[in-house]
Design an enzyme around this catalytic site. Structure first.
Site, PDB file in Angstrom:
ATOM      1  N   GLY A 199     -17.099   1.726 -73.917  1.00  0.00           N
ATOM      2  CA  GLY A 199     -17.700   1.328 -72.646  1.00  0.00           C
ATOM      3  C   GLY A 199     -18.858   2.174 -72.149  1.00  0.00           C
ATOM      4  O   GLY A 199     -19.761   1.658 -71.505  1.00  0.00           O
ATOM      5  N   GLU A 234     -17.821   8.610 -68.575  1.00  0.00           N
ATOM      6  CA  GLU A 234     -17.009   7.385 -68.579  1.00  0.00           C
ATOM      7  C   GLU A 234     -17.784   6.242 -67.941  1.00  0.00           C
ATOM      8  O   GLU A 234     -18.612   6.463 -67.062  1.00  0.00           O
ATOM      9  CB  GLU A 234     -15.721   7.615 -67.764  1.00  0.00           C
ATOM     10  CG  GLU A 234     -14.514   7.968 -68.603  1.00  0.00           C
ATOM     11  CD  GLU A 234     -13.900   6.765 -69.332  1.00  0.00           C
ATOM     12  OE1 GLU A 234     -14.622   5.766 -69.604  1.00  0.00           O
ATOM     13  OE2 GLU A 234     -12.701   6.837 -69.636  1.00  0.00           O
ATOM     14  N   ASP A 235     -17.493   5.028 -68.380  1.00  0.00           N
ATOM     15  CA  ASP A 235     -18.056   3.851 -67.713  1.00  0.00           C
ATOM     16  C   ASP A 235     -17.366   3.628 -66.378  1.00  0.00           C
ATOM     17  O   ASP A 235     -17.997   3.352 -65.368  1.00  0.00           O
ATOM     18  CB  ASP A 235     -17.928   2.598 -68.608  1.00  0.00           C
ATOM     19  CG  ASP A 235     -16.516   2.396 -69.180  1.00  0.00           C
ATOM     20  OD1 ASP A 235     -15.622   3.241 -68.942  1.00  0.00           O
ATOM     21  OD2 ASP A 235     -16.316   1.392 -69.873  1.00  0.00           O
ATOM     22  N   ASP A 278     -10.397   3.927 -63.464  1.00  0.00           N
ATOM     23  CA  ASP A 278      -9.563   2.938 -62.784  1.00  0.00           C
ATOM     24  C   ASP A 278      -8.286   3.650 -62.316  1.00  0.00           C
ATOM     25  O   ASP A 278      -8.271   4.259 -61.251  1.00  0.00           O
ATOM     26  CB  ASP A 278      -9.293   1.802 -63.776  1.00  0.00           C
ATOM     27  CG  ASP A 278      -8.462   0.662 -63.211  1.00  0.00           C
ATOM     28  OD1 ASP A 278      -8.152   0.676 -62.025  1.00  0.00           O
ATOM     29  OD2 ASP A 278      -8.110  -0.256 -63.981  1.00  0.00           O
ATOM     30  N   LYS A 296     -12.920   3.005 -59.286  1.00  0.00           N
ATOM     31  CA  LYS A 296     -12.026   2.177 -58.461  1.00  0.00           C
ATOM     32  C   LYS A 296     -11.093   3.158 -57.759  1.00  0.00           C
ATOM     33  O   LYS A 296      -9.963   3.387 -58.211  1.00  0.00           O
ATOM     34  CB  LYS A 296     -11.224   1.223 -59.348  1.00  0.00           C
ATOM     35  CG  LYS A 296     -12.039   0.140 -60.037  1.00  0.00           C
ATOM     36  CD  LYS A 296     -11.100  -0.757 -60.845  1.00  0.00           C
ATOM     37  CE  LYS A 296     -11.831  -1.730 -61.720  1.00  0.00           C
ATOM     38  NZ  LYS A 296     -10.942  -2.465 -62.642  1.00  0.00           N
ATOM     39  N   ASP A 332     -16.617  -4.476 -70.945  1.00  0.00           N
ATOM     40  CA  ASP A 332     -16.358  -5.752 -71.610  1.00  0.00           C
ATOM     41  C   ASP A 332     -15.170  -6.492 -71.027  1.00  0.00           C
ATOM     42  O   ASP A 332     -14.334  -5.920 -70.332  1.00  0.00           O
ATOM     43  CB  ASP A 332     -16.048  -5.501 -73.085  1.00  0.00           C
ATOM     44  CG  ASP A 332     -14.662  -4.871 -73.266  1.00  0.00           C
ATOM     45  OD1 ASP A 332     -14.414  -3.815 -72.665  1.00  0.00           O
ATOM     46  OD2 ASP A 332     -13.817  -5.458 -73.978  1.00  0.00           O
ATOM     47  N   ARG A 346     -20.799  -6.656 -72.834  1.00  0.00           N
ATOM     48  CA  ARG A 346     -21.299  -5.278 -72.765  1.00  0.00           C
ATOM     49  C   ARG A 346     -22.823  -5.223 -72.652  1.00  0.00           C
ATOM     50  O   ARG A 346     -23.389  -4.271 -72.139  1.00  0.00           O
ATOM     51  CB  ARG A 346     -20.877  -4.482 -74.007  1.00  0.00           C
ATOM     52  CG  ARG A 346     -19.374  -4.307 -74.163  1.00  0.00           C
ATOM     53  CD  ARG A 346     -19.104  -3.268 -75.243  1.00  0.00           C
ATOM     54  NE  ARG A 346     -17.726  -3.289 -75.726  1.00  0.00           N
ATOM     55  CZ  ARG A 346     -16.713  -2.655 -75.151  1.00  0.00           C
ATOM     56  NH1 ARG A 346     -16.894  -1.963 -74.066  1.00  0.00           N
ATOM     57  NH2 ARG A 346     -15.504  -2.705 -75.680  1.00  0.00           N
TER      58      ARG A 346
HETATM   59  P1  IMP Z   1      -7.976   4.039 -66.551  1.00  0.00           P
HETATM   60  O1  IMP Z   1      -7.364   4.838 -67.665  1.00  0.00           O
HETATM   61  O2  IMP Z   1      -6.976   3.134 -65.895  1.00  0.00           O
HETATM   62  O3  IMP Z   1      -8.709   4.897 -65.534  1.00  0.00           O
HETATM   63  O4  IMP Z   1      -8.989   3.016 -67.186  1.00  0.00           O
HETATM   64  C1  IMP Z   1     -10.123   3.455 -67.778  1.00  0.00           C
HETATM   65  C2  IMP Z   1     -10.647   2.524 -68.853  1.00  0.00           C
HETATM   66  O5  IMP Z   1     -10.218   1.179 -68.704  1.00  0.00           O
HETATM   67  C3  IMP Z   1     -12.147   2.480 -68.737  1.00  0.00           C
HETATM   68  O6  IMP Z   1     -12.740   3.482 -69.526  1.00  0.00           O
HETATM   69  C4  IMP Z   1     -12.484   1.090 -69.221  1.00  0.00           C
HETATM   70  O7  IMP Z   1     -12.664   1.103 -70.611  1.00  0.00           O
HETATM   71  C5  IMP Z   1     -11.282   0.266 -68.879  1.00  0.00           C
HETATM   72  N1  IMP Z   1     -11.483  -0.485 -67.617  1.00  0.00           N
HETATM   73  C6  IMP Z   1     -10.985  -0.190 -66.380  1.00  0.00           C
HETATM   74  N2  IMP Z   1     -11.332  -1.083 -65.451  1.00  0.00           N
HETATM   75  C7  IMP Z   1     -12.108  -1.990 -66.113  1.00  0.00           C
HETATM   76  C8  IMP Z   1     -12.809  -3.187 -65.665  1.00  0.00           C
HETATM   77  O8  IMP Z   1     -12.806  -3.583 -64.483  1.00  0.00           O
HETATM   78  N3  IMP Z   1     -13.513  -3.858 -66.626  1.00  0.00           N
HETATM   79  C9  IMP Z   1     -13.555  -3.460 -67.931  1.00  0.00           C
HETATM   80  N4  IMP Z   1     -12.926  -2.356 -68.383  1.00  0.00           N
HETATM   81  C10 IMP Z   1     -12.201  -1.626 -67.481  1.00  0.00           C
HETATM   82 MG    MG Z   2     -13.687   3.171 -71.310  1.00  0.00          MG
END
Ligand code: IMP
Ligand code: MG
Length: 190
Positions: free
Chosen positions: A53, A108-109, A112, A140, A168, A174
């Site tokens: 991402g 990071e992109d 979440d 987020k 994606d 992407r």
């Molecule tokens: P986390 O571990 O829950 O913080 O999620 C992080 C990863 O989940 C990011 O690096 C993204 O690759 C993916 N991700 C989280 N939210 C989204 C979204 O809204 N769209 C696409 N990918 C997401």
């Molecule tokens: Mg990611």
């Protein structure tokens, strides 16, 4: 079925609306590049991009950084084809660089739940870097459950699924130059 029009995108049958324009992205990323150039002056930081991402954000961000720096990549397990986190994270590709004593900037992109970045911070610290900072394009914040310190944030966004600019949905989208958000009220399907 997928197709892209300006302002609206259909990706794998779901409708997405433009949320952050190309111009907004570029001007905020330029600001982040300035900030990083100032904060890491004389430190030759190493940017570590989280694949897949972060590749577009990292490529743009580095071009706004005006001090000597290096880059490497690692890859974590992904969402798969779902729109919600699986709650598990594993390392799929390791970094090649030796980061002992280095100033590491994780890129990071999106953050979440914070699970991935929490995992990465622990992983980096095993190698005894001089410092580890985190930069994410999107955050987020209401969904972040893990207690992680994020040093640089491009945009705070609501807890909704987003697409484009590296992010994606089932590997598609992407290449979009803007960030789009899932339109939960749309019943257009194909
Ligand atoms: P986390 O571990 O829950 O913080 O999620 C992080 C990863 O989940 C990011 O690096 C993204 O690759 C993916 N991700 C989280 N939210 C989204 C979204 O809204 N769209 C696409 N990918 C997401
Ligand atoms: Mg990611």
């Amino acid at each position: 079925m997928s197709f892209y029009t300006p302002g609206k995108v259909i990706c794998n049958g779901d409708t997405f609306r433009e949320m952050i324009t190309k111009e907004e992205l570029q001007s905020r990323i330029a600001e982040l590049g300035d900030e990083l150039s100032h904060d890491f002056e004389g430190k030759k930081p190493i940017f570590i991009g989280v694949l897949n991402g972060a590749f577009i954000f990292l490529a743009d961000l580095m071009r706004y950084v005006t001090i000597p720096c290096e880059v490497d990549f690692l890859k974590l397990s992904s969402y798969g084809d779902a729109k919600v986190s699986s709650g598990e994270v594993t390392e799929k590709k390791k970094i090649d660089a030796d980061i002992e004593g280095r100033h590491v900037i994780l890129v990071e992109d999106i953050v979440d739940t914070g699970l991935s970045i929490n995992y990465l911070l622990n992983l980096m610290n095993l190698h005894h870097p001089a410092s580890v900072s985190v930069v994410t394009l999107l955050h987020k914040s209401q969904a972040t459950r893990h207690d992680v310190k994020i040093d640089y944030i491009g945009f705070k966004i609501p807890t909704k699924f987003v697409l484009g600019y590296g992010l994606d949905f089932a590997q598609e989208g992407r290449n979009l130059a803007q960030v789009y958000v899932l339109d939960e009220n749309s019943d257009e399907k194909d």
